[in-house]
Design an enzyme around this catalytic site. Sequence first.
Site, PDB file in Angstrom:
ATOM      1  N   CYS A  64       0.831  -1.214   0.000  1.00 32.72           N
ATOM      2  CA  CYS A  64       0.000   0.000   0.000  1.00 32.72           C
ATOM      3  C   CYS A  64       0.871   1.272   0.000  1.00 32.72           C
ATOM      4  CB  CYS A  64      -0.997  -0.053   1.153  1.00 32.72           C
ATOM      5  SG  CYS A  64      -2.456   0.946   0.829  1.00 32.72           S
ATOM      6  N   HIS A  97      -3.116  -5.243   1.728  1.00 32.21           N
ATOM      7  CA  HIS A  97      -2.420  -5.483   3.001  1.00 32.21           C
ATOM      8  C   HIS A  97      -2.424  -6.964   3.385  1.00 32.21           C
ATOM      9  CE1 HIS A  97      -2.143  -1.262   4.503  1.00 32.21           C
ATOM     10  NE2 HIS A  97      -3.139  -1.085   3.654  1.00 32.21           N
ATOM     11  N   GLU A 128      -0.677  -8.412   5.421  1.00 32.24           N
ATOM     12  CA  GLU A 128      -0.369  -8.558   6.858  1.00 32.24           C
ATOM     13  C   GLU A 128      -1.623  -8.469   7.719  1.00 32.24           C
ATOM     14  OE1 GLU A 128       0.103  -6.065   4.965  1.00 32.24           O
ATOM     15  OE2 GLU A 128      -0.322  -4.185   6.014  1.00 32.24           O
TER      16      GLU A 128
END
Length: 191
Positions: free
Chosen positions: A77, A172, A174
């Site tokens: 991002c 994302h 994560e």
Amino acid sequence: MRIGVLALQGDFIEHRQMLEALGVTAVEVRLPDQLAHLDGLIIPGGESTTIGKLAVMYGFMEPLRQFARTKGMWGTCAGMIFMAKDVGADQPLLGIMDIVVERNAFGRQVDSFEADLVVPALRDGETRPFPAVFIRAPKLVEAKGDARIMAALPDGTAVATQQGKWLATSFHPELTGDGRFHEYFLNLLKT
Ligand code: GLN
């Protein structure tokens, strides 16, 4: 393996946790000296103008460019924006990847959304979609040179790219329980 996560701003903790869950040593990088002895670096999501300003302030720009010459780097991002050569705006950029990126490109009504992505490069990528979380995400407008598109939304918008040992994703990985993108990055560093 030792992987750094640039910890100036943004969601670096989630990356560190994902890396640790995959059994690698994760280092929060706050000063350029800490880049030594790392096998790769992740630049997290957050706010790319803030990450850029802090990177300039802490003397990170040249050390990061030098690191990327021989090591793997992955921007998620805001990190993708920071790694790009062209974002059509005046802000500090590492400018290493041959990609054109448009910030905040998904419009106000869909600032944040989730999408299941087919990412053939991932383990079981053809059969098991990757749950991608987009938060005021950038679009990958163009991948030039030897930058390759890894994944796109159903409307054709490119959202992940690889150029040698560098990755950039609009979303994302994560923030999901799915570690396959991190796993892919780790395998890339071994090649
Ligand atoms: N909109 C942010 C930017 O332009 C990126 C958002 C994010 O990293 N989730 O930097």
